[in-house]
Design an enzyme around this catalytic site. Structure first.
Site: not given
Length: 1772
Positions: A786, A1101, A1400, A1421, A1506, A1655
């Site tokens: 075109d 830069d 330890e 241990d 607790h 729930e």
């Protein structure tokens, strides 16, 4: 050129003779070819004029560089052979011994016979002294000159140059007594050349013991001419002896003040010494000494006289004010740096001036500012000279050079050595040359342009002067000056230089332009330049033609006045007829004085010269003439014919015109206007003689109805062509006009545009569509050609989905319209069947029937529209069209996409689809930003003080005028503020934090800085910086409204002014990324077109590097064009074209890359934040510095301690010394560019603490360092080297794109085999590496520091238990008790630590301290210690972690001090196994247990429980047997549990009667767990046993994974109830449940109450997680799975119900018969009362009864249920 050639031949002739004396025969032609190659590779060599060993070695270096760059095929085979032969000839150490003996004998004769001044003078022929023989032997040098410590009574010794020609006294020569034969000033200045590199080793400029100078000799045959020279010398010696005797007699006869002097002082008693060759003893200043008469110009501050006894005296006199006045006048009138002023300064500088004298002179002559500038430059020059003196060891320091300190007095300065005076002179004059030019404010070099009538030599002088100020010396910028000498020259000089631009140097430019003057001479100068001659030669050659042509008959041999033919033809004088001008009398037209014609109409003035005054003449233009304003229109009837038989009327130009090929076709005015005679049309043709001269005249048709000016279309073909005014260049042929019946397309032509009739382009139209198949990024597309479409369009259906597209701001118009179409985000590479390619950026539109190839693509393909008609083709050619070159006047074609020009006058006609698409020019802008929300953000503007408000108003106005902001009504607003910079200027800032929070952040496009070392070695570079990059990039229009701000007013006097940014705003989070993408898109074409260039782009830069400098400049030109198209501007002052370059904080100077000079402000280092910034900057520079981690450790240690950024820090002595070392390293260390043709080596050095890596290619390229803090607490040294290998390979690929060819590390092959078998890191580090792994380092001094650290392998700690060793067990407790046992002995002690691991470790240290000389088998241990202790032997650096590092360091020191090995092993505690090892560990463990002094009460135990698990009050009451109220108080007093109140249960769900009967399952989210935020929860409804897993999603596969985990714990359920989520309702999940025979039911959609149990379990689980997450228990910190498992442990095993049962108890020990009440109930369907059945749930008004008959639960109203006693009654 002739001089250079003669010198060239002289070199060859002398070299041939010299080589012949050594028995080497060479051909003259071969030597000429060799020196042609020398000239090509070393353009500087012919200009030097001398061959000596130093210059010849430079030639050898150039040969080697040329060989390395272009390869052996470009170097002649004999080049290096001839170079070596000539080197042996001129290197005195290698000269033939016979020649050396002859030269030595000659020098000996000269030493003994040079007491007198020779009357002969050396030859002035500079071409004879071409080859010098330098001696590198110090003794020879010393013996070749006179001794500096000779007695003062002896006369100066002079050594004349040995010449090949016979020397004789020239009567025109000056008196020998007036000639200073020492002549060492120039040599001394060269020895102290201030332009020398500062750190090169060179011989000292002045040796106090034995000064030396090179002996200059011509290349002659010493054997043949030595006898003749010796005879001449003997005669001169005799004459000198007689001369000395005569002088002695005359001195004895002197009386009074008369004095007879030696020739040295014949001109006067006082002289200023010019570099005396002998040492002159200095006396004190004799102010009272009698002065003789002296001329004013010889009076200078320090003078020296010699008395009759030969004693030298120095005097200090004041300046002669005439000299100062003359210098002052010159500086004021002409400027300080004018040539005349510099000549005066140089004449003054030829004498001995002390530093004080220089300062006095400059202060008197210059202004205050210039004096300070001179002084600063003078001190800087002296500082550099003092540094070189220090290297030379001559003792002349900075104080002596500047006259300060101990040398501030004049007496001290008078005693300076002559060489020191010369250095002061050089520093002072160099500082003077740095002064600014008068009237020049300091313009840049690119601003120096040649004026229209300015001589080219003056213009070049200004260029060189400016370059000298910028570069220090004009020679440093000679290439840049040459380039600007052409680019900034006026058009006339550019045209003269252009053909020879690449064939000559700057002096050639000056020669070519020497005759170009004012504008009226330019045409002549251009013609001469293109004929290869000067104007003078050009005119002389024209005048050489014998005789001229007769203007009457055109024949040669006579002039018009002697033409016989003319006389014969005019024998009868013709009388004038009716005047054609006024039509009122019989006289010649040129004699007509009428002002009106016979009709009364005014007549135009006469053309040509008249007696009344000069002719008006046409206006002259260099590039094409314009009709003179005074010249009137002439009709066709005024044209004349050349001869009576000429077919055409002559056309000529009305003005002088110069045409060049670059200008293309030009329209030349003729002054002739239409219309043509009736029934005719015109045809313009060029004259054949004009065509021969290189001027092409285009044929043209002149219509009969055309009334405008007739012009000639002409073009210069190859050379510059001058068209003189009035010369005939074309002919107008009148032809008959034949009228036809064809339809007329346009009305009367009139004064329309010049040219022939409009041409209609003819192309045959067929039914076949002109389709074309192309490949875009290797994908095939077919479309229509075109030619009416501006751009290429691809239909959306053909566009690949993965190709990115963006919205545009343009409209596509044609038959219809498309608003804001989409366009490809990047340029695509198109390719056709013939592999032609280019770049396009097509548009993408949906519903397009076919793809369209627009002119942006067709122009790149160079498609032409051709017609088969010869007539049409001829018409187009007549209009200037050349096939393949485009329709432009320059015929250069269009190789890039056509710029889109908007056509606003076109309108659509219906549905969109066009065959010709016109596009509105798109506005380039940044990509649109992706936003999280479209909700406007408004942050009120802060109040501003009056001062800041005024500054903000001014800054906003500046931005508004610059087009960076616009007025706004946006609903977005963020505040602005202003800050004052150090310079006093204000800066406008906007707080965009609120806006940044609403945008999707773009990732970093460049996660690191580019390194300049990766630029290939030897590449030429150009570095540019974009000016105001952010403000040059428009924001996307849709984003501009979000960056609005308000400008307030004081006291709300007026409404706020609203503005918004149109460009990228600063401090916007995505601005750097958008900037990088925009610039990268702008330079994409350049990268694609110049793939051979090395282009680096970082923010604003840009660096371009390439092998060929011309290509680099061409690439730079295209880059400027592309940046300009994108709206980006280059800062002119930041264009770097030559060394040294400054780039990203580095200085690039040739092959070296250094860091810019830096001074560390130690007084600002006070807080942790200050040191953190400093260490960050130093760490960034470490790849380019030779600084190891051990070197920087004192600074790293300052970062330890308090984590508050403002906490105080101070510099230790070690850190202070280290900062000085860092400054030195920054100033001195350098790296080099990589050479990709050489192998890349990666060296690993055994430096302290951590190894150091280095990329190496004969020089350091990049240093590689491990992090300052190791990744592990204990990192063995060999593992650190493996980490460095991994890091080095990664850096090599990241920066250079290749793997290192060789990795050199410190271990031998056997050690590497051991490391491969016994470590994890070494096999990983060397995986897939195909290079060489070696341990032999290159021989280089820089690499010697690799021996600083000795590496070790494990020797003390054994990997297997030892025989006959002491068995020891260690243990530690969190109570601080440490213990170890051996045999039957147990030793324990208390520590202040509360970590079992560290306690330890204390026990282990105690064991090593107690048994330093015994073999040990130690068992612990602690698996952590058993793994860590063996690593201590090979760890170079221990990571700092509070007490851990200290204890490990203590343990490591004990290991280093041991010479007997030991073994450490791990044993599991509390295993219950038999045997001595388990028993010994148990014994040590019991020793750490302590008996409590008091037993905790139940209340304290409940409080501790607790605190650890956050149990509820019911559980605490039952578990610890405490009252309910105490349990509730424990929960209430907990700050974590107080916020989580219990939730009442508002309903009931069906529950299972047995374990695993009914499960409920669901998914809850907990965002703090990150990717594992999906918690899948299942609960057994019978017991409440909870199961949960962490998943990365909630799809079916995650649900199945969760259930499999649950089944592995409590088995399969019979029924699972879930919601209606897609993960539960999928086909795969249904098949899964069916396979396992599990009944799956779902609740009511969108009704969570059907899942009430699970729930509530979600809430309980999240509440428990929130509680324990805030605790301090170690296993739960930071690990989601640990936190979840801890919560499940609490809910399932610790929480108790009122029956004192946990969920686990209820599940595993269920007793359903004792749990359910028995009832009888009425079935409402059949009114029966089946009984007894258990009650599952008794709610409010309803009861859930489990029907044992139906094996299902039934919900019944409470009125239909009757409870019966719970006994063993049977059903009726």
């Amino acid at each position: 050129m002739g001089q250079e050639l003669s010198q060239h031949e002289r070199y060859v002739e002398q070299l041939k003779q010299a080589l012949k004396t050594r028995g080497v025969k060479v051909k003259y032609a071969d030597l000429l070819k060799f020196f042609d190659f020398v000239k090509d590779t070393c353009p500087w060599f012919p200009q030097e004029g001398t061959i000596d060993i130093k210059r010849w070695r430079r030639v050898g270096d150039c040969f080697q560089d040329y060989y390395n760059t272009f390869g052996p095929e470009k170097v002649p085979v004999t080049a290096f052979s001839y170079w070596n032969l000539i080197k042996e000839l001129i290197d005195k150490k290698e000269v033939n011994p016979q020649v050396m003996a002859a030269v030595a004998q000659t020098e000996e004769i000269l030493k003994t016979s040079s007491h007198t001044e020779l009357t002969t003078k050396p030859s002035q022929n500079p071409d004879l002294d071409l080859i010098s023989l330098d001696s590198d032997d110090e003794g020879a040098k010393g013996s070749s000159l006179k001794d500096k410590n000779l007695s003062c009574t002896k006369k100066p010794k002079r050594f004349p140059v040995l010449l090949t020609a016979q020397t004789s006294a020239d009567p025109e020569d000056p008196n020998p007594s007036e000639v200073d034969w020492d002549g060492l000033e120039d040599e001394a200045a060269k020895y102290h050349n201030p332009d020398w590199p500062p750190f090169l080793t060179r011989p000292p400029p002045y040796n106090k013991a034995t000064p030396s100078a090179p002996t200059v000799m011509a290349v002659v045959n010493p054997k043949e001419e030595l006898k003749e020279k010796i005879a001449q010398l003997e005669e001169q010696i005799k004459l000198e002896e007689l001369h000395q005797a005569l002088i002695s007699k005359l001195q004895k006869l002197k009386t009074g003040n008369e004095t007879v002097t030696s020739p040295e002082t014949a001109g006067g008693f006082s002289r200023t010494p010019h570099w005396p060759g002998q040492h002159i003893p200095k006396g004190k200043c004799c102010a009272s000494r009698e002065k003789e008469e002296q001329t004013p110009k010889d009076i200078f501050p320090v003078t020296e006289t010699v008395d009759g006894q030969g004693q030298a005296w120095r005097h200090h006199n004041g300046f002669d004010f005439t000299v100062i006045k003359e210098l002052k006048t010159a500086a004021s009138q002409y400027g300080a740096t004018a040539p005349y002023t510099l000549a005066i300064v140089e004449s003054v500088a030829d004498n001995w001036l002390t530093p004080t004298d220089w300062n006095t002179l400059v202060r008197a002559v210059l202004s205050g500012g210039d004096h300070l500038l001179w002084k600063s430059e003078f001190f800087e020059n002296c500082r550099e000279t003092a540094k070189r003196n220090q290297q030379a060891g001559n003792g002349w320091d900075f104080d002596m050079l500047t006259g300060s300190g101990n040398y501030s007095s004049t007496d001290a300065q008078m005693q300076y050595d002559p060489g020191l005076f010369a250095q002061i002179q050089a520093a002072a004059t160099k500082a003077w040359r740095k002064l600014p030019v008068k009237g020049d404010p300091g313009a840049s070099l690119t601003g120096v342009k040649q004026g229209p009538d300015e001589p080219f030599a003056d213009f070049v002088h200004r260029l060189i002067t400016t370059a000298g100020r910028i570069f220090g010396s004009a020679e440093a910028g000679v290439d840049y000056v040459k380039q600007l000498a052409y680019e900034n020259a006026n058009p006339a000089c550019q045209a003269a230089i252009r053909p020879y631009r690449k064939k000559t140097d700057l002096t050639g430019y000056i020669r070519l332009c020497s005759d170009i003057g004012p504008s009226y001479q330019q045409g002549l100068a251009m013609a001469a330049a293109f004929s290869g001659q000067t104007v003078k030669d050009f005119l002389n050659n024209k005048n050489k033609e014998k005789g001229g042509c007769c203007f009457k008959c055109g024949r040669k041999g006579h002039f018009a006045k002697n033409c016989h033919e003319h006389i014969h033809n005019n024998s009868e004088t013709k009388a004038p007829g009716l005047c054609p001008r006024c039509k009122r009398g019989k006289h010649w037209a040129n004699e007509c004085k009428s002002k009106t014609d016979s009709q009364g109409n005014p007549l135009p003035p006469h053309q040509g010269n008249r007696t009344e005054g000069p002719a008006p003449g046409p206006e002259t233009s260099l590039w094409g003439g314009q009709l003179c304003s005074s010249q009137q229109k002439q009709p066709i009837s005024k044209l004349t014919r050349a001869t009576p038989g000429s077919a055409g009327l002559d056309l000529s130009s009305t003005s002088h015109t110069v045409l060049t090929p670059e200008m293309g076709p030009q329209a030349l005015s003729t002054g002739i206007y239409g219309p043509l005679p009736p029934n005719t049309f015109g045809l313009i043709l060029g004259r054949s003689s004009i065509t021969i001269k290189g001027l092409q005249v285009y044929p043209g048709v002149i219509d009969n109805d055309y009334t405008g000016e007739i012009k000639i279309m002409a073009k210069a073909v190859n050379n510059i062509v001058t068209v003189p005014q009035g010369n005939r260049i074309a002919q107008l042929i009148l032809l008959p006009l034949i009228e036809t019946d064809n339809k007329v397309q346009q009305p009367y032509r009139g004064q329309g545009s010049f040219g022939s009739s409009d041409i209609y382009w003819v192309q045959p139209i067929t039914c076949q569509k002109p389709s074309l198949t192309l490949w875009l990024d290797d994908k095939m597309f077919t479309g229509l050609i075109d030619t009416g479409a501006d751009v290429t369009i691809i239909k959306l259906e053909d566009w690949p989905p993965n190709w990115p597209i963006t919205d545009t701001l343009t409209n596509l118009r044609g038959i219809g319209q498309s608003n804001n179409p989409k366009q490809s985000s990047k340029y695509l590479t198109w390719r056709d069947k013939e592999n032609n390619s280019g770049l396009i950026k097509p548009f993408v539109i949906p519903n397009l029937p076919v793809n369209l190839w627009g002119r942006d693509l067709l122009s790149q393909m160079k498609i032409m529209m051709c017609s088969p008609s010869d007539i049409v083709t001829a018409q187009m050619l007549a209009q200037g069209y050349s096939p393949g070159k485009g329709l432009g006047k320059n015929e250069n074609g269009i190789l890039h996409p056509i710029p889109n020009q908007g056509q606003f006058d076109k309108k659509g006609f219906g549905n969109f689809l066009t065959a010709a698409i016109d596009m509105l020019a798109p506005q380039q802008c940044a990509e649109p930003i992706t936003w999280k929300s479209d909700e406007p953000v408004w942050v009120d503007q802060w109040p501003l003080t009056s001062e800041k408000l005024a500054a903000a108003q001014q800054l906003v106005q500046e931005q508004l005028e610059a087009g960076h902001i616009t007025e706004s009504n946006s609903p977005w607003n963020t505040p602005i503020f202003v800050i004052k910079k150090k310079s006093g200027k204000w800066r406008l800032l906007q707080d965009l934090r609120a806006v940044n929070a609403t945008m999707v952040l773009m990732g970093a496009l460049q996660p690191g800085l580019p390194s300049p070392v990766a630029i290939p070695q030897g590449y030429l570079k150009i570095i540019i910086d974009l000016k105001d990059c952010f403000f040059s990039i428009p924001l996307h229009p849709s984003d501009q409204k979000r960056f609005a701000f308000s400008l307030p007013s004081t006291n709300f006097k007026e409404p706020m002014q609203r503005f918004q940014w149109k460009v990228l705003p600063q401090r916007m989070a995505n601005s750097p990324t958008l900037c990088q993408k925009y610039v990268a898109t702008a330079i994409h074409k350049v990268r694609h077109a110049w793939k051979q260039m090395y282009i680096i782009h970082y923010m604003d830069d840009i660096l371009i590097a390439g092998k060929d400098g011309q290509q680099v400049l061409q690439c730079f030109d295209q880059l400027k064009q592309e940046l300009t198209i994108a709206g980006l501007h280059i800062a002119p002052e930041k264009i770097q074209l030559q060394d040294p370059y400054t780039y990203l904080g580095f200085e690039l100077n040739g092959p070296k890359i250094t860091n810019q000079k830096a001074v560390i402000r130690k007084d600002k280092l006070q807080t942790l934040n200050d040191f953190q910034k400093l260490l960050g900057d130093i760490n960034w520079l470490r790849p380019y510095l030779k600084l190891t981690t051990a070197d920087l450790k004192p600074l790293f240690d300052t970062l330890k301690g308090d984590s508050n950024p403002n906490s105080h820090r101070s510099l230790s002595k070690e850190a202070l010394a280290l900062l000085d070392k860092v400054e030195t390293a920054i100033a001195e260390q350098f790296v080099t560019h990589i050479n990709y043709s050489l192998p890349l080596m990666f060296l690993i050095f055994n430096t302290a603490l951590t190894p150091t890596g280095l990329f190496w290619q004969n020089n350091p390229i990049m240093w590689v360092h491990l992090p300052a803090s190791p990744k592990k607490v204990l990192l063995p040294y060999y593992d650190a080297i493996a980490d460095l290998i991994i890091l080095g390979r990664d850096h090599s690929k990241k920066y250079f794109g290749i793997e290192p060819s060789v990795i050199i590390q410190p271990y031998s092959k056997s050690q590497i085999d051991w490391l491969m078998q016994n470590t994890e890191m070494w096999p990983i580090a060397c995986a897939s590496y195909v290079g060489i792994l070696d341990n032999h380092y290159p021989p280089n001094k820089l690499i010697q520091f690799c021996k600083l650290h000795a590496f070790i392998f494990p020797q003390i700690i054994s990997k297997t238990p030892l025989n006959n060793a002491l068995l020891v067990f260690t243990d530690g407790s969190s109570t601080g008790m440490a213990a170890y046992t051996l045999a039957d002995t147990t030793i324990k002690f208390q520590t202040n630590l509360n970590s079992a691991q560290l306690v330890e470790l204390q026990a282990l240290i105690a064991v090593l301290s107690a048994f330093p000389n015994q073999p040990l088998n130690i068992y612990t241990d602690s698996a952590y210690l058993a793994h860590s202790i063996p690593l201590l032997e090979t760890v170079a650096q221990i990571k700092h972690i509070s007490e851990t590092a200290k204890l490990f360091l203590q343990c490591q020191q004990l290991i280093y001090n041991r010479s007997i090995p030991f073994y450490i092993g791990h044993v599991r505690a509390h295993s219950g196994l038999p045997g001595p090892i388990a028993h010994g560990n148990q014994k040590a463990d019991l020793a750490t247990k302590t008996v409590a002094s008091n037993i905790n009460t139940n209340l304290e135990s409940a409080q501790n429980a607790h605190t650890l698990h956050h149990l509820n009050a019911q559980t605490l009451k039952l578990m610890f047997n405490i009252p309910r109220e105490q349990a509730r108080q424990i929960v209430r007093q907990c700050p974590i549990c107080a916020t989580y109140l219990p939730v009442p249960h508002l309903g009931v769900n069906p529950r299972g009667l047995l374990p695993n009967m009914i499960w409920q399952m669901d998914v809850t989210h907990y965002s703090e767990f990150g990717n594992l935020k999906y918690i899948h929860v299942s609960i057994d409804t019978f017991s409440g046993f909870l199961l949960a897993t962490l998943q990365t999603g909630e799809t079916t596969k995650h649900v199945i994974t969760h259930l499999l985990h649950c089944f592995s714990i409590i088995g399969l359920p019979k029924q699972i109830k879930t919601d209606n989520g897609p993960g539960y309702t999928s086909k795969n999940f249904q098949e899964f449940c069916s396979t396992l025979q599990i009944k799956h039911v779902t609740g009511i959609p969108y009704n969570p109450q059907g899942q009430g149990i699970v729930e509530r379990a979600h809430l309980s689980l999240k509440t428990t997680i929130e509680k324990i997450k805030k605790g301090e228990w170690y296993p739960t910190k930071g690990t989601p799975r640990n936190i979840l498992n801890h919560a499940l442990f609490i809910l399932n095993f610790l929480n108790l119900d009122d029956q004192n049962h946990s969920a686990a108890d209820r599940f595993w020990h269920s007793n359903p018969r004792k749990q359910f009440a028995m009832v009888k109930w009425k079935d409402p369907l059949d009114n029966t009362w089946p009984w007894p059945d258990p009650v599952i749930i008794w709610g409010r008004g309803s009861v859930c009864v489990y029907s044992q008959t139906h094996d299902a639960a039934r919900w019944l109203p409470e009125r239909l249920v009757k409870q019966i006693p719970n006994n063993n009654q049977s059903r009726e």
